[in-house]
Design an enzyme around this catalytic site. Structure first.
Site, short mmCIF file in Angstrom:
data_model
loop_
_atom_site.label_atom_id
_atom_site.label_comp_id
_atom_site.label_asym_id
_atom_site.label_seq_id
_atom_site.Cartn_x
_atom_site.Cartn_y
_atom_site.Cartn_z
N HIS A 178 0.81 -1.22 0.00
CA HIS A 178 0.00 0.00 0.00
C HIS A 178 0.84 1.27 0.00
CE1 HIS A 178 -3.81 -2.06 0.29
NE2 HIS A 178 -3.42 -2.72 1.37
N GLN B 286 -0.97 -13.15 5.54
CA GLN B 286 -2.03 -12.27 6.02
C GLN B 286 -3.38 -12.90 5.70
OE1 GLN B 286 0.27 -7.97 5.42
NE2 GLN B 286 -1.86 -8.22 4.78
N GLU C 297 -7.19 -12.10 5.64
CA GLU C 297 -7.98 -10.88 5.61
C GLU C 297 -9.38 -11.10 5.07
OE1 GLU C 297 -5.14 -7.61 4.10
OE2 GLU C 297 -4.30 -9.47 3.31
N ASP D 285 -9.74 -5.32 6.10
CA ASP D 285 -10.27 -6.09 4.97
C ASP D 285 -11.24 -7.17 5.45
OD1 ASP D 285 -9.16 -4.89 2.65
OD2 ASP D 285 -7.21 -5.70 3.18
#
Length: 263
Positions: free
Chosen positions: A47, A150, A152, A178
């Site tokens: 990001h 991760q 999410e 998320d």
């Protein structure tokens, strides 16, 4: 010089380790975060517009200042893993993992043969340019580097037991933002909290450290009390914005446009 890898550092720590995200492509914030006393940073390539070259330089600076360095790679394709591991990072977060197959593919690329497919690179920074004995280089890579996925997505949380059983996986990160989007649930919803508890229980049962990201110190304390072993608090851009906004707000009307001089 003997260096403690992040996986072993987590295993030996008697407290939750506290870090923050790095999103600004400059080395000065890295030094500031080290001076502030964080345990680790996470270089965010998913990001933020951070290149491999910056990640390499930031890793050198951060580790020299006593920080552990994790990198969140841009995606789960695996194309970035080898070079980051060769750069000597302390751990990697692979985003958007939704299945056992995706988790297994990611972990295999971070483990040496016969357990995985990571290429040998003893003359890289991770091997101190050939100065680290091969056996130690291999041991450190397999035992001390954190290989985390991760989770999410709601489906991923529901499959947490199976994903956390992937051989070689030694870290997990829960993306709460998320998860809210994918589940359509608010954090206050009991069903949402059941998903979180499911992951934390499964991770604790397997000895896999679980981490998450929060906005402030109070939330970090709550996360530690809940069983998270590492937590990212805010990020460099938000910390800068918060400090700058606070200064301007504290100045108040004295410096507002149109205020009389000398007041």
């Amino acid at each position: 010089m003997t260096r403690l890898g992040f996986a072993r550092r987590l295993a030996s720590a008697r407290r939750c380790l506290v870090g923050t995200w790095v999103k600004i492509p400059a080395l000065e914030p890295v030094e500031i975060l080290a001076d502030a006393g964080f345990d680790f940073i996470v270089i965010d390539q998913e990001h933020a517009p951070l290149t491999f070259e910056f990640a390499y330089q930031a890793t050198v600076v951060a580790q020299g200042a006593g920080l552990s360095v994790l990198v969140r790679v841009p995606d789960r394709s695996g194309s970035h893993l080898q070079r980051l591991l060769d750069a000597g990072v302390d751990g990697i977060l692979v985003p958007r993992v939704t299945s056992v197959a995706e988790a297994s593919a990611a972990v295999r690329q971070m483990l040496f043969s016969p357990g995985g497919d990571r290429g040998l690179g003893t003359t890289s920074r991770a091997g101190r340019w050939g100065g680290t004995p091969r056996a130690e280089y291999l041991r450190f890579g397999d035992e001390e580097v954190m290989r985390a996925v991760q989770l999410e997505d709601r489906a991923a949380l529901e499959a947490a037991d199976e994903i956390l059983d992937v051989a070689g996986l030694n870290g997990v990160f829960l993306g709460l933002g998320d998860l809210q989007l994918s589940s359509g649930l608010a954090p206050s919803d009991p069903e949402f909290q059941k998903l979180v508890d499911r992951l934390l229980t499964a991770a604790q049962a397997r000895g896999v450290p679980a981490g998450t990201a929060v906005q402030n110190a109070a939330q970090a304390r709550e996360a530690a009390d809940r069983g998270y072993r590492y937590v990212m608090v805010s990020n460099d851009t938000s910390l800068l914005r918060s400090a700058a906004t606070s200064v301007v707000a504290d100045l108040g009307s004295r410096f507002a446009e149109g205020a009389p001089h000398g007041v």
